[in-house]
Structures are given as structure tokens and as C-alpha cells.
Scaffold this active site. Structure first.
Site, PDB file in Angstrom:
ATOM      1  N   CYS A 162       0.246  -1.493   0.010  1.00  0.00           N
ATOM      2  CA  CYS A 162       0.245  -0.009   0.010  1.00  0.00           C
ATOM      3  C   CYS A 162       0.446   1.244   0.273  1.00  0.00           C
ATOM      4  O   CYS A 162       0.122   2.140   0.321  1.00  0.00           O
ATOM      5  CB  CYS A 162      -1.380  -0.192   1.458  1.00  0.00           C
ATOM      6  SG  CYS A 162      -2.425  -1.764   0.791  1.00  0.00           S
ATOM      7  N   HIS A 295      -1.263   8.390   6.835  1.00  0.00           N
ATOM      8  CA  HIS A 295      -1.494   6.853   5.613  1.00  0.00           C
ATOM      9  C   HIS A 295      -2.788   6.863   6.890  1.00  0.00           C
ATOM     10  O   HIS A 295      -3.999   5.749   6.074  1.00  0.00           O
ATOM     11  CB  HIS A 295      -0.714   6.034   6.533  1.00  0.00           C
ATOM     12  CG  HIS A 295      -0.901   4.260   5.877  1.00  0.00           C
ATOM     13  ND1 HIS A 295      -0.757   4.373   4.808  1.00  0.00           N
ATOM     14  CD2 HIS A 295      -0.940   2.690   6.020  1.00  0.00           C
ATOM     15  CE1 HIS A 295      -1.768   3.679   4.191  1.00  0.00           C
ATOM     16  NE2 HIS A 295      -1.460   2.295   4.889  1.00  0.00           N
ATOM     17  N   GLU A 306       1.252   5.528  13.722  1.00  0.00           N
ATOM     18  CA  GLU A 306       1.440   6.571  12.434  1.00  0.00           C
ATOM     19  C   GLU A 306       2.019   7.764  13.855  1.00  0.00           C
ATOM     20  O   GLU A 306       2.336   8.947  13.363  1.00  0.00           O
ATOM     21  CB  GLU A 306       0.640   6.888  12.060  1.00  0.00           C
ATOM     22  CG  GLU A 306       0.842   8.011  10.788  1.00  0.00           C
ATOM     23  CD  GLU A 306       0.171   8.004   9.474  1.00  0.00           C
ATOM     24  OE1 GLU A 306       0.149   8.903   8.428  1.00  0.00           O
ATOM     25  OE2 GLU A 306      -0.681   6.565   9.423  1.00  0.00           O
ATOM     26  N   LYS A 325      -8.897   8.552   3.714  1.00  0.00           N
ATOM     27  CA  LYS A 325      -9.664   7.178   3.574  1.00  0.00           C
ATOM     28  C   LYS A 325     -11.060   6.791   4.757  1.00  0.00           C
ATOM     29  O   LYS A 325     -11.263   6.119   4.064  1.00  0.00           O
ATOM     30  CB  LYS A 325      -8.848   5.873   3.920  1.00  0.00           C
ATOM     31  CG  LYS A 325      -6.800   6.297   3.553  1.00  0.00           C
ATOM     32  CD  LYS A 325      -6.469   4.755   3.801  1.00  0.00           C
ATOM     33  CE  LYS A 325      -4.969   4.545   2.323  1.00  0.00           C
ATOM     34  NZ  LYS A 325      -4.405   5.745   2.991  1.00  0.00           N
ATOM     35  N   HIS A 330      -9.861   2.484   2.127  1.00  0.00           N
ATOM     36  CA  HIS A 330      -8.317   2.511   1.229  1.00  0.00           C
ATOM     37  C   HIS A 330      -8.751   1.983  -1.024  1.00  0.00           C
ATOM     38  O   HIS A 330      -8.778   0.353  -0.297  1.00  0.00           O
ATOM     39  CB  HIS A 330      -7.810   0.722   1.828  1.00  0.00           C
ATOM     40  CG  HIS A 330      -6.706   0.905   2.195  1.00  0.00           C
ATOM     41  ND1 HIS A 330      -5.521   1.796   0.788  1.00  0.00           N
ATOM     42  CD2 HIS A 330      -5.431   0.949   2.999  1.00  0.00           C
ATOM     43  CE1 HIS A 330      -4.612   1.358   1.986  1.00  0.00           C
ATOM     44  NE2 HIS A 330      -4.118   1.075   2.683  1.00  0.00           N
ATOM     45  N   PHE A 389       2.004  -3.025   4.237  1.00  0.00           N
ATOM     46  CA  PHE A 389       2.096  -4.567   4.796  1.00  0.00           C
ATOM     47  C   PHE A 389       3.845  -5.039   4.115  1.00  0.00           C
ATOM     48  O   PHE A 389       4.782  -4.445   3.082  1.00  0.00           O
ATOM     49  CB  PHE A 389       1.248  -5.881   4.233  1.00  0.00           C
ATOM     50  CG  PHE A 389       0.402  -5.601   4.811  1.00  0.00           C
ATOM     51  CD1 PHE A 389       0.198  -4.817   5.243  1.00  0.00           C
ATOM     52  CD2 PHE A 389      -0.850  -6.847   3.863  1.00  0.00           C
ATOM     53  CE1 PHE A 389      -0.831  -5.372   6.675  1.00  0.00           C
ATOM     54  CE2 PHE A 389      -1.760  -6.932   4.395  1.00  0.00           C
ATOM     55  CZ  PHE A 389      -2.060  -6.161   6.106  1.00  0.00           C
TER      56      PHE A 389
END
Length: 428
Positions: A162, A295, A306, A325, A330, A389
Site C-alpha cells: 500500500c 496513511h 502513525e 481514507k 483504502h 504490508f
């Protein structure tokens, strides 16, 4: 004085600027339509509305609809990518490329390419039944988009989970700075598929109703689709052709958590290092940053980690933070490319969109999150975060034209927030 002038001249000679934008999202399929909806906090996730919805393990998603694909046939990822790239090229005034085709390239980030085209073949193989042959891979997707534009220069596909959109922008900018291309169109694309939903469902990462970034009640993400493309050029090339410059891509960096396949490092090691390295490359201290596009996936672990990384980089008084998001879902490999477009528009208009669906800020996510309504404030430096990931982290830093290098090129007169007038100049 001479040393300062030499340093400025060097920065100008290596500067990478943004001259065109294209985007397709669940809240808008034009740049201005997307931006208007983002600023208003429109939420684009909803129950699936497609013929094969019964095959999906979740009913909630973010779908792109109502866009004019530049080709009648082709896999959905190709149609999304083609439309975004075509829009960005038109915005930059290079729809008809007349320069050296080997000095123009395309670099897109994606999780896997046309995943929905690959899944039937994989499923058929495991079940021992006949199935359609696997269609486009990520490399095939890149090749098809590049041939449509007549760009025969560097054309890699980038897959860093991502973080793929930011990674593609960084690779394209490196290519320009190294002198291997004058123009690169970079961004990301991914489509909805049952397989990606199955993966997140197996990880128990899907939200039951909506994606709530940084909220105390956040419970997971909503899978979505989309595409975005940004035209990047060397400053000198943009100046020669009189192009309008939206922003400078002043810094970029990546770092690996090397911690876990799906979970972030508990202290946000990679996130912190990618931000600091990108800012260091841009020559910008953290206290000069006005906005961070987070993110912000709405998962319990990501948002807490984060936020911790943001506090460590920027101190207790962070810049204005938002996560798109909540509005978009996402969008996988396209996420940070779409968010890069939003950073550029925030620089242009001095407006930071709100974080949709955020009602009750988690005390563990104690950063300056924009919520409720958009915030009007000067934005000179914007940081764009993307974490994926496998410990993939990537960060890009955008600035107003001239903030770092003093570069100013063509302008669009008569523009006001929410509008863009025609592009000046002709392709070279």
C-alpha cells in the site's frame, strides 16, 4: 553570496516539478470533482453495486463509477490507469507527445495489476477446473498504458504493497534527477476484487460500517479502488515549454520496518525514518511543514503507531493532519498517489480537507487532526505518508513552486480555489 547562488542554481537544475494531475476515486472522477468532494468531507464508501457483488466477502466498498474510459475494452485496472494518465497528460499539455519518446516514461504503483483478471485462473487451477487464462500482470498494465501515450522511456511497475503510489513517484523522480528522462507520468492504480477482500477479512481488518481514521471507535478499513497520475518534469524541461507548475516534489524516501508481515513496527521505526529522510532530502526542517496527509487506515494498530511517529518527528504540536481514507476507503496501491494529488491541491488552494467519519479522537492518536470541516490555512509544505504490508514505508514531500529552489515557471491566470484554467505551452 556566491556559494548561496551556486547552491540555488544546483537545486534548480535538479528540481522535479508537478505539471499535470489526473484522478479517479469513489468521490470524483475529475480533479476538481474529487477535490470539491474531499473538501466537503463527502464519503464515497457504500454497499457494493455491481453484478458480482455476491462473490465478495464484504458488501461495503468504495467503487469508481461514471468515468469515460479512453478505450472500450480492457481490464478494469487498465481502464482506470488509462483514464488517469490521459487526464494528467492533457492537464500538462502533453496529450500529443512530439518530443523524444525515449525521454518520456510512465511508472505506476499497484498491488498486483489486474488482480480481478488473475483470480479466476488461480482459482480454477486450485480447483482443477478450466478457467480463463490469466490476463494482464502489473508489467503488462504498464506496457499498455505507455504505448497508448507513445512514451517509450523508462516504464517500470512498482509494487510495495500500500506504499506503491509513493514508491512510484519516488522512482519516477529519481529517474528524472538522474537525467534518464525529461518527463515521467507516475501514480498508482488498483481495482476491487474478491481476493483482496478475502485477505483483509482473514486478517479481521475490515470495518463493519465505515472507516474511521484516528477515532476511538475505529474498527478496520474499507477496501476501495481508484487511480491517480501526476506528470513530473525536470524544472528546466517545464521552463522551456512554458508549463504551469503546480508544485515541486522536493523530497522522497522509503524505509523498511523489517518487523512483521502485516503489523507496523510498534514504535513506528520505518514511518519515522521515511519522513525524516524525505524532509532531509528536501532540505526542510520539520517545523516548516504545514500539512501531513496521513496513511490513516482506521485500523487500531496503524493509526496509533502513525500518530506516535508523527509526534516524534514533529513534536507535540504537529502540522495539520488529515486522512482521506475516511472518505475514499483504502484504495490500495493507488492510495498515496491519490493523496499526493490532494497534497498538491492543498498547496494550491490553502485548504486541508477534513478526516471524514472521525467523531471521537482517540487519546492515543493525539495529533492535530483536521475534522468536522475543512481548514483554510496557507500550505507551503505538505508531507504524504504511505505504509504497507511487509514493512514498506514511503514518504513524499511537496512544496509550493519556489519554496525550496526559488523556481517559478508558467502560471495560470484567473484561477480561483476549485478551478483550473487551460494549460499554457506546447509539448516538446
Amino acid at each position: 553570496m556566491a556559494a548561496t547562488a551556486a547552491a540555488t542554481a544546483h537545486r534548480r537544475s535538479t528540481a522535479v516539478v508537478v505539471t499535470g494531475l489526473g484522478v479517479l476515486t469513489p468521490i470524483g472522477t475529475t480533479v476538481e470533482g474529487f477535490w470539491d468532494a474531499a473538501v466537503r468531507g463527502v464519503v464515497g464508501t457504500a454497499p457494493l453495486n455491481r453484478p458480482d457483488a455476491a462473490d465478495f466477502p464484504a458488501r461495503l466498498a468504495g467503487e469508481v463509477s461514471g468515468f469515460d474510459a479512453p478505450r472500450a475494452r480492457g481490464d478494469r485496472s487498465l481502464r482506470l490507469a488509462s483514464a488517469a494518465v490521459a487526464a494528467a497528460a492533457a492537464d500538462a499539455g502533453i496529450s500529443r507527445w512530439t518530443g523524444d519518446p525515449y525521454r518520456a516514461g510512465i511508472c505506476l504503483g499497484t498491488l498486483l495489476g489486474s488482480r480481478a483478471g488473475l483470480e479466476p485462473a488461480v482459482t480454477g487451477f486450485h480447483r482443477g477446473t478450466d478457467a480463463p487464462a490469466a490476463r494482464r500482470s502489473a508489467a503488462d498494465l504498464m506496457d499498455a498504458v505507455a504505448r497508448e501515450r507513445g512514451f517509450l522511456g523508462p516504464g517500470p511497475a512498482v509494487a510495495t504493497a500500500c506504499a506503491s503510489g509513493n514508491s512510484a513517484l519516488a522512482h519516477a523522480a529519481d529517474t528524472i534527477r538522474a537525467g534518464r528522462a525529461d518527463v515521467m507520468i507516475a501514480g498508482g492504480v488498483d481495482e476491487l476484487s474478491s481476493g483482496i477482500m478475502m485477505m483483509f477479512a482473514s486478517l479481521r481488518s475490515l470495518a463493519p460500517d465505515c472507516l474511521r481514521p484516528f477515532d476511538r471507535g475505529r474498527a478496520g478499513l474499507v477496501v476501495s479502488e481508484g487511480a491517480a497520475a501526476l506528470v513530473l518534469e525536470s524544472y528546466e524541461h517545464a521552463r522551456r515549454r512554458g508549463a504551469h507548475v503546480y508544485a515541486e516534489l522536493a523530497g522522497w524516501a522509503s524505509a523498511s520496518d523489517a518487523h512483521h508481515m502485516t503489523a507496523p513496527h510498534p514504535q513506528g521505526s520505518g514511518a519515522r525514518r521515511s519522513m525524516l529522510r524525505a524532509l532531509g532530502m528536501a532540505g526542510i526542517s520539520p517545523d516548516r511543514v504545514d500539512h501531513v496527509s496521513a496513511h490513516g487506515t482506521g485500523t487500531p494498530s496503524n493509526d496509533r503507531v502513525e500518530a506516535q511517529a508523527l509526534r516524534e518527528v514533529f513534536g507535540p504540536r504537529t502540522p495539520a493532519v488529515t486522512s482521506l481514507k475516511g472518505a475514499l476507503g483504502h484504495t490500495q496501491g493507488a492510495a498515496s498517489a491519490i493523496e499526493a494529488v490532494a497534497c498538491v491541491l492543498a498547496l494550491r488552494d490553502g485548504v486541508i480537507p477534513p478526516t471524514a467519519n472521525l467523531v471521537d479522537l482517540d487519546p492515543e492518536c493525539d495529533v492535530d487532526v483536521v475534522r468536522g470541516r475543512a481548514r483554510e490555512t496557507p500550505v507551503r509544505v505538505a508531507v504524504n505518508n504511505a505504509f504497507g504490508f511487509g514493512g514498506n514505508t514511503a514518504c513524499t514531500v511537496f512544496t509550493r513552486p519556489g519554496t525550496v529552489t526559488g523556481t517559478v515557471t508558467g502560471t495560470r491566470t484567473g484561477a480561483r480555489p476549485g478551478t483550473v484554467t487551460s494549460t499554457a505551452g506546447s509539448p516538446r
